[in-house]
Scaffold this active site. Structure first.
Site, PDB file in Angstrom:
ATOM      1  N   HIS A   1     -96.317  64.902 -11.393  1.00  0.00           N
ATOM      2  CA  HIS A   1     -97.295  65.306 -12.295  1.00  0.00           C
ATOM      3  C   HIS A   1     -97.893  66.733 -11.965  1.00  0.00           C
ATOM      4  O   HIS A   1     -98.233  67.511 -13.020  1.00  0.00           O
ATOM      5  CB  HIS A   1     -98.542  64.222 -11.861  1.00  0.00           C
ATOM      6  CG  HIS A   1     -98.337  62.738 -12.247  1.00  0.00           C
ATOM      7  ND1 HIS A   1     -98.531  61.922 -11.485  1.00  0.00           N
ATOM      8  CD2 HIS A   1     -97.704  62.332 -13.269  1.00  0.00           C
ATOM      9  CE1 HIS A   1     -98.274  60.740 -11.823  1.00  0.00           C
ATOM     10  NE2 HIS A   1     -97.703  60.900 -13.245  1.00  0.00           N
TER      11      HIS A   1
ATOM     12  N   LYS B   1    -100.729  48.393 -16.834  1.00  0.00           N
ATOM     13  CA  LYS B   1    -100.794  48.625 -15.532  1.00  0.00           C
ATOM     14  C   LYS B   1    -102.260  48.520 -14.830  1.00  0.00           C
ATOM     15  O   LYS B   1    -102.831  49.204 -14.180  1.00  0.00           O
ATOM     16  CB  LYS B   1    -100.390  50.202 -15.096  1.00  0.00           C
ATOM     17  CG  LYS B   1     -99.135  50.587 -15.566  1.00  0.00           C
ATOM     18  CD  LYS B   1     -98.990  52.165 -15.404  1.00  0.00           C
ATOM     19  CE  LYS B   1     -97.393  52.494 -15.855  1.00  0.00           C
ATOM     20  NZ  LYS B   1     -97.597  54.124 -15.655  1.00  0.00           N
TER      21      LYS B   1
ATOM     22  N   ARG C   1     -89.249  62.021 -17.374  1.00  0.00           N
ATOM     23  CA  ARG C   1     -88.045  62.106 -16.129  1.00  0.00           C
ATOM     24  C   ARG C   1     -86.596  61.509 -16.617  1.00  0.00           C
ATOM     25  O   ARG C   1     -85.816  61.848 -15.974  1.00  0.00           O
ATOM     26  CB  ARG C   1     -88.536  60.942 -15.193  1.00  0.00           C
ATOM     27  CG  ARG C   1     -89.886  61.163 -14.327  1.00  0.00           C
ATOM     28  CD  ARG C   1     -90.583  60.107 -13.679  1.00  0.00           C
ATOM     29  NE  ARG C   1     -91.125  59.366 -14.435  1.00  0.00           N
ATOM     30  CZ  ARG C   1     -91.575  58.222 -14.215  1.00  0.00           C
ATOM     31  NH1 ARG C   1     -92.149  57.973 -12.934  1.00  0.00           N
ATOM     32  NH2 ARG C   1     -92.282  57.403 -15.109  1.00  0.00           N
TER      33      ARG C   1
ATOM     34  N   SER D   1     -95.104  56.686  -9.544  1.00  0.00           N
ATOM     35  CA  SER D   1     -96.370  56.295  -8.831  1.00  0.00           C
ATOM     36  C   SER D   1     -96.407  54.804  -8.353  1.00  0.00           C
ATOM     37  O   SER D   1     -96.850  54.569  -7.159  1.00  0.00           O
ATOM     38  CB  SER D   1     -97.705  56.393  -9.824  1.00  0.00           C
ATOM     39  OG  SER D   1     -97.980  57.815 -10.150  1.00  0.00           O
TER      40      SER D   1
END
Ligand code: PNS
Length: 165
Positions: A17, A41, A91, A128
């Protein structure tokens, strides 16, 4: 003047990030980093005030970056700050599939334009989710996260160890 919105759940912010934020701070006049809820999430590791504190400390060297938390739709935040576009990091193919769909939905419902920035190869594996998993089990992730995050992860791991039966 160009203003860009960089949204995410950032639970917690990691070096991938940070790469996006540093690039955005160079390319745009103003960067709004928005910490938003992701319904997929729920029940994360850090409460929103902690995520904001970690992000604000991490972004402090950049005078043109502001950090906010909002409990609303991304398109509403984009309009609130009158941003020119939304920036997302990619990514790999899995990110691309979901991000392309979100970009299309946000364009359809809010007229927002999304720009994608590919991660550099050395950072493209960081997530994360796995930061939380490894640090939660007492592992060292200090090479993958900013110091503001590592301090809190170490403190949390210490609390967990002390409260273990
Ligand atoms: O870092 P993440 O979890 O991949 O970020 C996803 C996030 C927070 C940007 C996304 O869930 C989001 O936009 N949340 C706000 C609610 C919203 O606008 N949902 C519609 C998405 S098409």
């Amino acid at each position: 003047m160009t203003r860009v919105l960089y949204p995410g759940s950032f639970d917690p912010v990691h070096n991938g990030h940070v790469e996006v934020i540093e690039t955005a701070a160079r390319l745009f006049d103003e960067v709004v980093v928005a910490i938003l809820g992701n319904p997929d999430k729920a029940g994360g590791m850090f409460e929103f005030p902690e995520r904001v504190a970690m992000m604000a400390e991490t972004c402090a060297p950049h005078a043109n970056v502001v950090v906010v938390h909002r409990d609303r739709l991304l398109v509403e935040v984009a309009h609130e700050f009158a941003v020119d576009m939304v920036l997302k990091g990619l990514r790999g193919a899995a990110d691309f599939d979901i991000e392309l769909q979100m970009a299309g939905m946000n364009r359809a419902v809010g007229g927002t334009t999304t720009l994608f920035l590919p991660a550099s190869a050395p950072l493209a594996f960081i997530s994360s989710r796995f930061i939380r998993e490894i640090a939660g089990a007492g592992g060292d992730v200090s090479m993958l996260v900013p110091p503001a995050v590592n301090r809190r992860l170490v403190a949390k791991a210490g609390q967990n160890a002390r409260s273990a039966p």
